[in-house]
Scaffold this motif. Structure first.
Motif, PDB file in Angstrom:
ATOM      1  N   ALA A 280       0.818  -1.217   0.000  1.00 23.92           N
ATOM      2  CA  ALA A 280       0.000   0.000   0.000  1.00 23.92           C
ATOM      3  C   ALA A 280       0.849   1.263   0.000  1.00 23.92           C
ATOM      4  O   ALA A 280       0.534   2.240   0.669  1.00 23.92           O
ATOM      5  CB  ALA A 280      -0.934  -0.010   1.214  1.00 23.92           C
ATOM      6  N   LYS A 281       1.922   1.267  -0.771  1.00 21.50           N
ATOM      7  CA  LYS A 281       2.749   2.478  -0.814  1.00 21.50           C
ATOM      8  C   LYS A 281       1.914   3.649  -1.334  1.00 21.50           C
ATOM      9  O   LYS A 281       0.987   3.481  -2.131  1.00 21.50           O
ATOM     10  CB  LYS A 281       3.964   2.256  -1.726  1.00 21.50           C
ATOM     11  N   VAL A 282       2.299   4.818  -0.866  1.00 17.34           N
ATOM     12  CA  VAL A 282       1.495   6.009  -1.125  1.00 17.34           C
ATOM     13  C   VAL A 282       1.312   6.286  -2.622  1.00 17.34           C
ATOM     14  O   VAL A 282       0.312   6.877  -3.039  1.00 17.34           O
ATOM     15  CB  VAL A 282       2.135   7.220  -0.393  1.00 17.34           C
ATOM     16  N   ALA A 283       2.232   5.789  -3.453  1.00 19.20           N
ATOM     17  CA  ALA A 283       2.165   6.055  -4.898  1.00 19.20           C
ATOM     18  C   ALA A 283       0.857   5.575  -5.520  1.00 19.20           C
ATOM     19  O   ALA A 283       0.423   6.101  -6.549  1.00 19.20           O
ATOM     20  CB  ALA A 283       3.360   5.394  -5.596  1.00 19.20           C
ATOM     21  N   ARG A 284       0.193   4.596  -4.877  1.00 20.48           N
ATOM     22  CA  ARG A 284      -1.036   4.074  -5.475  1.00 20.48           C
ATOM     23  C   ARG A 284      -2.160   5.099  -5.481  1.00 20.48           C
ATOM     24  O   ARG A 284      -3.190   4.903  -6.113  1.00 20.48           O
ATOM     25  CB  ARG A 284      -1.479   2.785  -4.773  1.00 20.48           C
ATOM     26  N   ILE A 285      -1.984   6.221  -4.774  1.00 15.52           N
ATOM     27  CA  ILE A 285      -3.019   7.262  -4.790  1.00 15.52           C
ATOM     28  C   ILE A 285      -3.284   7.720  -6.233  1.00 15.52           C
ATOM     29  O   ILE A 285      -4.415   8.039  -6.588  1.00 15.52           O
ATOM     30  CB  ILE A 285      -2.603   8.456  -3.895  1.00 15.52           C
ATOM     31  N   ARG A 286      -2.240   7.683  -7.082  1.00 15.49           N
ATOM     32  CA  ARG A 286      -2.438   8.124  -8.475  1.00 15.49           C
ATOM     33  C   ARG A 286      -3.468   7.253  -9.187  1.00 15.49           C
ATOM     34  O   ARG A 286      -4.182   7.730 -10.064  1.00 15.49           O
ATOM     35  CB  ARG A 286      -1.110   8.113  -9.226  1.00 15.49           C
ATOM     36  N   GLU A 287      -3.521   6.003  -8.788  1.00 16.26           N
ATOM     37  CA  GLU A 287      -4.528   5.099  -9.341  1.00 16.26           C
ATOM     38  C   GLU A 287      -5.892   5.353  -8.689  1.00 16.26           C
ATOM     39  O   GLU A 287      -6.912   5.503  -9.367  1.00 16.26           O
ATOM     40  CB  GLU A 287      -4.057   3.647  -9.063  1.00 16.26           C
ATOM     41  N   LEU A 288      -5.889   5.415  -7.380  1.00 14.11           N
ATOM     42  CA  LEU A 288      -7.156   5.505  -6.628  1.00 14.11           C
ATOM     43  C   LEU A 288      -7.908   6.815  -6.880  1.00 14.11           C
ATOM     44  O   LEU A 288      -9.115   6.873  -6.723  1.00 14.11           O
ATOM     45  CB  LEU A 288      -6.877   5.377  -5.116  1.00 14.11           C
ATOM     46  N   ARG A 289      -7.160   7.864  -7.252  1.00  7.32           N
ATOM     47  CA  ARG A 289      -7.819   9.172  -7.377  1.00  7.32           C
ATOM     48  C   ARG A 289      -8.521   9.361  -8.717  1.00  7.32           C
ATOM     49  O   ARG A 289      -9.194  10.373  -8.928  1.00  7.32           O
ATOM     50  CB  ARG A 289      -6.792  10.288  -7.174  1.00  7.32           C
ATOM     51  N   ARG A 290      -8.361   8.413  -9.637  1.00  8.84           N
ATOM     52  CA  ARG A 290      -8.984   8.596 -10.957  1.00  8.84           C
ATOM     53  C   ARG A 290     -10.495   8.663 -10.823  1.00  8.84           C
ATOM     54  O   ARG A 290     -11.098   7.896 -10.075  1.00  8.84           O
ATOM     55  CB  ARG A 290      -8.572   7.450 -11.888  1.00  8.84           C
ATOM     56  N   PRO A 291     -11.132   9.585 -11.576  1.00  6.36           N
ATOM     57  CA  PRO A 291     -12.573   9.791 -11.415  1.00  6.36           C
ATOM     58  C   PRO A 291     -13.390   8.532 -11.679  1.00  6.36           C
ATOM     59  O   PRO A 291     -14.483   8.372 -11.135  1.00  6.36           O
ATOM     60  CB  PRO A 291     -12.894  10.857 -12.455  1.00  6.36           C
ATOM     61  N   ASP A 292     -12.823   7.597 -12.480  1.00  2.00           N
ATOM     62  CA  ASP A 292     -13.595   6.388 -12.775  1.00  2.00           C
ATOM     63  C   ASP A 292     -13.313   5.266 -11.777  1.00  2.00           C
ATOM     64  O   ASP A 292     -13.843   4.172 -11.903  1.00  2.00           O
ATOM     65  CB  ASP A 292     -13.311   5.914 -14.208  1.00  2.00           C
ATOM     66  N   HIS A 293     -12.476   5.539 -10.775  1.00  2.00           N
ATOM     67  CA  HIS A 293     -12.248   4.497  -9.768  1.00  2.00           C
ATOM     68  C   HIS A 293     -13.507   4.379  -8.907  1.00  2.00           C
ATOM     69  O   HIS A 293     -14.011   5.381  -8.393  1.00  2.00           O
ATOM     70  CB  HIS A 293     -11.038   4.838  -8.903  1.00  2.00           C
ATOM     71  N   PRO A 294     -14.015   3.170  -8.744  1.00  2.00           N
ATOM     72  CA  PRO A 294     -15.340   3.029  -8.114  1.00  2.00           C
ATOM     73  C   PRO A 294     -15.397   3.357  -6.623  1.00  2.00           C
ATOM     74  O   PRO A 294     -16.465   3.743  -6.124  1.00  2.00           O
ATOM     75  CB  PRO A 294     -15.693   1.559  -8.350  1.00  2.00           C
ATOM     76  N   THR A 295     -14.314   3.195  -5.900  1.00  2.00           N
ATOM     77  CA  THR A 295     -14.392   3.336  -4.438  1.00  2.00           C
ATOM     78  C   THR A 295     -13.400   4.326  -3.844  1.00  2.00           C
ATOM     79  O   THR A 295     -13.593   4.814  -2.737  1.00  2.00           O
ATOM     80  CB  THR A 295     -14.119   1.971  -3.756  1.00  2.00           C
ATOM     81  N   GLY A 296     -12.307   4.594  -4.542  1.00  2.00           N
ATOM     82  CA  GLY A 296     -11.277   5.477  -3.996  1.00  2.00           C
ATOM     83  C   GLY A 296     -10.344   4.771  -3.028  1.00  2.00           C
ATOM     84  O   GLY A 296      -9.465   5.389  -2.446  1.00  2.00           O
ATOM     85  N   PHE A 297     -10.553   3.479  -2.801  1.00  2.00           N
ATOM     86  CA  PHE A 297      -9.604   2.688  -2.015  1.00  2.00           C
ATOM     87  C   PHE A 297      -9.613   1.278  -2.590  1.00  2.00           C
ATOM     88  O   PHE A 297     -10.391   0.992  -3.517  1.00  2.00           O
ATOM     89  CB  PHE A 297      -9.951   2.692  -0.525  1.00  2.00           C
ATOM     90  N   SER A 298      -8.774   0.396  -2.057  1.00  2.00           N
ATOM     91  CA  SER A 298      -8.711  -0.955  -2.601  1.00  2.00           C
ATOM     92  C   SER A 298      -9.592  -1.900  -1.791  1.00  2.00           C
ATOM     93  O   SER A 298      -9.375  -2.117  -0.610  1.00  2.00           O
ATOM     94  CB  SER A 298      -7.259  -1.444  -2.583  1.00  2.00           C
ATOM     95  N   ARG A 299     -10.606  -2.454  -2.462  1.00  2.00           N
ATOM     96  CA  ARG A 299     -11.498  -3.427  -1.814  1.00  2.00           C
ATOM     97  C   ARG A 299     -10.714  -4.643  -1.323  1.00  2.00           C
ATOM     98  O   ARG A 299     -10.955  -5.137  -0.220  1.00  2.00           O
ATOM     99  CB  ARG A 299     -12.560  -3.907  -2.818  1.00  2.00           C
ATOM    100  N   GLU A 300      -9.773  -5.106  -2.157  1.00  2.00           N
ATOM    101  CA  GLU A 300      -9.009  -6.319  -1.787  1.00  2.00           C
ATOM    102  C   GLU A 300      -8.177  -6.058  -0.527  1.00  2.00           C
ATOM    103  O   GLU A 300      -8.150  -6.872   0.388  1.00  2.00           O
ATOM    104  CB  GLU A 300      -8.058  -6.750  -2.912  1.00  2.00           C
ATOM    105  N   LEU A 301      -7.540  -4.898  -0.533  1.00  2.00           N
ATOM    106  CA  LEU A 301      -6.684  -4.585   0.606  1.00  2.00           C
ATOM    107  C   LEU A 301      -7.519  -4.413   1.880  1.00  2.00           C
ATOM    108  O   LEU A 301      -7.126  -4.853   2.968  1.00  2.00           O
ATOM    109  CB  LEU A 301      -5.885  -3.314   0.311  1.00  2.00           C
ATOM    110  N   PHE A 302      -8.677  -3.779   1.731  1.00  2.00           N
ATOM    111  CA  PHE A 302      -9.544  -3.599   2.901  1.00  2.00           C
ATOM    112  C   PHE A 302      -9.994  -4.955   3.444  1.00  2.00           C
ATOM    113  O   PHE A 302     -10.023  -5.181   4.660  1.00  2.00           O
ATOM    114  CB  PHE A 302     -10.758  -2.732   2.541  1.00  2.00           C
TER     115      PHE A 302
END
Lengths: 362, 399
Positions: free
Chosen positions: A14-36
């Motif tokens: 969960a390195k902070v760099a993944r925010i670039r992925e999570l912040r995309r407007p088409d990302h459904p949740t803004g966090f990782s379901r698997e990781l949660f």
């Protein structure tokens, strides 16, 4: 033990760099379901829920250590939301039915319950919401608009602060109930928050939390403030560690810039501030479990200190990184954005200083 | 019952039986609140000496020192309990001062057996008062630049030069000094740590006035002062190591003495606000000053919590780099407290002496001025930040 597990998990996956992925407007949740799901598996969501409801029965002190680890990489998974914003009001004011229904699934990480708290223009007047609960034929009708509700997109239910005919009330509302609409908001810190509108939503008497709503809300806010402070402590320490690392490796004028006294002294100042922050957060989290009479004061101390220190560290981190610190390609900027968002959530510095003054009799 | 709990019971019973009634509730029990001792001490309340004597018999004046040197051989945890219980009863420490806090621990670590036996029991009993001969006009932050000469003459060194900021030198019996025994070596390598009896011919202390008026500070002149070689602590030419170890004790004491009364800074400011500011409905009306008091009260509390945390963490007996952190934070906190107090006092904070100002305000104003020294003495904040940057953060040396 759990804190170490949490730290390994974020460092590994969960390195902070993944925010670039999570912040995309088409990302459904803004966090990782698997990781949660993995976090829930490890017990992060169950930790502070009593054993009677499928939890581990530990306190805020243990939860704070998990959140501190998650905070180091600004992990947005809804652990704080579940364990504090959802679980605390339910534990304090939920009916037996509500507790039986929600707490075990909160502990398992299968359900997200969040607090619909802030409104436009409300600032810290949380005890006087404009959202109204009015009498209706079936019971009550809830109307109003909440903003920047944490994890609104994935919430199964909201605990809504509202003004009822008998004063402040906390209504538990299903996210799928007719009249509830959710709109995603985009914030500097990329957290998936949303506007939640209630348009005459039907609420039964049994959906209202029982007991003194003001006391329940205050305790929830105090615990949320300390939990968030722990997250901020982890984030501030990581931003600082990365900055000190950069000072040692960046060469200008033929030497590492960390050999310059101007920068050394500022780094030393930040280090001192971080020591005080750590003491304040640990004392507040411990007081929640062991010294309830001291807890409100220490909660104000922890949050005000976290606000000031995290922001100071994050601003200095960018300055000491120089030009690259301003680029979106470098991670350090995420910490400044998160610092500003966290500093105005659950009470800004001014709020907590006023509260401290009041609790100290001036 | 654990060993520590049993000890606490024992201490309570001891204090209940032996602590003079007249001294109870009179002191915050900080490292510098109590009897400073020495041959030149003005007459004191006999209870102060009685208190010293009963504690000394049990080794409680210097509880962590070995028994053969006048201590009780207690662990730091046990000693902490002793101070806690004394503080709970508002008792002063039975003996305080630079002997107990600085040269004592340094002798234990570096002193010869002969020096330990000669000096430690007298320090523990408060018979001899010590002062510090470190700084010189040309050696402030650059302490290793000491120039006071010590020339060998058989079994003696002959000292010539000047020390400055020798606090309480006029009231002290002995002074511990850094002197130059070798001027051809690198500057840190030709320094020797030596103990000097202030009665030796050629030693002359003189008081220094500060911006806050009269002060305990002195400068001390040395003119052909003969000191036995056996008074050297550690090895000749290797006194810098000894001197640095003592500095860590000094910083730790400055830090913990400022943090000794939890919440006292805030209480003092609120009291001042009661006398000088308008209130309504139980609140200070001026929102800015009110928030500033809260800000300060919070830093004070966070600092206190940090002191507790450091105390719990400390395994070894000697303060390390954490003493630099505590010193920086404590002294800057103290200055801010006085600055804010002056702001609250308004025009009433301007009195130097005479009519129109009450005694509390006059004292506060002097303390405000005095507090400017806190970030200079005992190693300036800049020096402490150098230490933190290098020893804690591992940042590279300045080229």
């Amino acid at each position: 033990m759990l804190a170490e597990t949490a730290r390994k998990l974020v460092e590994g996956k969960a390195k902070v760099a993944r925010i670039r992925e999570l912040r995309r407007p088409d990302h459904p949740t803004g966090f990782s379901r698997e990781l949660f799901a993995e976090m829930a598996e490890l017990g992060f969501t169950a930790l502070s829920i009593p054993e009677d409801f499928g939890g581990m029965g530990l306190g805020l002190f243990d939860l704070a250590q998990i959140l501190e680890s998650l905070g180091r990489e600004l992990a947005p998974e809804p652990v704080l939301t579940t364990a504090v914003l959802g679980a605390v009001p339910l534990l304090r004011g939920g009916s037996d039915d509500q507790k039986q229904w929600f707490l075990p699934s909160l502990a398992a990480g299968e359900t997200v319950v969040t607090l619909a708290l802030d409104e436009a223009g409300m600032r810290d007047r949380w005890f006087s919401p404009k959202t109204r609960l009015e009498r209706s034929a079936e019971g009550f009708a809830l109307s109003g608009e909440k903003i920047q509700v944490a994890d609104a997109l994935v919430a199964d239910a909201f605990i809504v602060t509202c003004e009822s005919p008998s004063g402040l009330a906390l209504a538990l509302v299903d996210a799928k109930a007719p009249g509830v609409s959710i709109e995603r908001q985009f914030r500097v810190d990329s957290r998936a928050v949303g506007i939640v509108r209630f348009d005459g939503v039907a609420v039964r008497e049994s959906d209202l939390l029982q007991g003194d709503a003001r006391a329940i809300l205050q305790e929830t806010l105090d615990r949320a403030a300390v939990a968030l402070s722990a997250e901020m402590l982890g984030a501030a320490e990581k931003a600082f560690a990365d900055t000190v690392g950069y000072l040692k490796e960046r060469v200008q004028f033929g030497v590492p810039i960390g050999s310059f006294q101007a920068l050394q002294h500022r780094a030393a100042t930040l280090y001192c501030e971080l020591q005080l922050l750590r003491s304040a957060v640990m004392a507040a989290a411990r007081a929640a479990d062991e010294a309830p009479e001291a807890f409100p004061r220490l909660a104000a101390l922890a949050k005000a200190t976290a606000n000031e220190t995290f922001l100071h560290v994050a601003k200095e981190a960018i300055q000491m990184h120089g030009g690259v610190g301003m680029t979106d390609e470098f991670d350090i900027g995420f910490y400044l954005k998160r610092a500003q968002a966290a500093a105005v959530t659950f009470g800004d510095t001014s709020h907590h200083r006023r509260r401290w003054a009041e609790l100290n009799g001036y | 019952m654990s060993d520590l709990e049993a000890f606490r019971e024992e201490v309570r019973a001891f204090l209940e039986e032996h602590a003079p009634k007249s001294l109870r509730g009179t002191s915050p029990c900080g490292p510098f609140d109590g009897y400073w001792g020495g041959k030149k001490h003005p007459p004191v309340d006999p209870d102060v000496l009685r208190w010293r004597d009963v504690c000394y018999e049990r080794g409680f004046t210097a509880p962590t020192w070995p028994r053969e040197y006048g201590g009780a051989g207690l662990s730091r945890k046990h000693a902490a309990i002793l101070w806690e219980e004394m503080r709970a009863m508002g008792l002063p420490r039975p003996v305080v001062g630079f002997g107990f806090a600085m040269i004592g621990p340094t002798l234990l670590e570096y002193g010869s057996e002969e020096l330990k036996r000669e000096h430690l029991p007298k320090i523990a009993r408060g018979e001899i008062r010590w002062c510090q001969g470190y700084s010189e006009p040309g050696a402030g932050s650059d302490l290793a630049n000491v120039q006071m000469r010590a020339e060998r003459d058989g079994d003696h060194f002959i000292l010539n030069g000047q020390k400055i900021w020798t606090s309480h030198a006029d009231k002290s019996d002995w002074i511990f000094c850094l002197v130059r025994t070798n001027s051809s070596a690198k500057k840190q390598q030709g320094i020797t740590f030596i103990l000097v009896d202030m009665e030796t011919p050629g030693v002359t202390p003189r008081k220094i006035d500060l911006i806050s008026g009269s002060s305990p500070f002195c400068e001390t002149f040395f003119e052909n002062v003969r000191v036995p070689v056996r008074n050297v602590v550690g090895e000749i030419d290797k006194g810098w190591t000894v001197g640095k170890a003592l500095l860590a004790h000094e910083r730790a004491n400055i830090g913990s003495s400022i943090g000794r009364m939890p919440g006292s800074g805030q209480r003092e400011l609120v009291d001042r606000a009661r006398r000088h500011l308008a209130w309504s409905e139980g609140k200070i009306e001026d929102a800015v000053l009110r928030e500033q008091i809260a800000e300060l009260g919070m830093i004070e509390e966070a600092f206190q919590l940090t002191l507790d945390r450091v105390a719990q963490k400390a395994q070894s007996g000697n303060p390390g780099s954490e003493s630099s952190i505590l010193k920086v934070v404590a002294t800057e906190l103290k200055q801010r407290r006085y600055e804010l107090g002056q702001a609250i006092g308004g025009l009433q904070s301007l009195g130097w002496e005479g009519p129109g100002f009450d005694a509390d305000d006059l004292a506060f104003t002097r303390e405000w001025l005095r507090s400017r020294a806190n970030t200079i003495e005992g190693g300036s904040s800049e020096i402490q930040r150098n230490i933190i940057a290098k020893q804690v953060l591992g940042l590279p040396e300045v080229k």
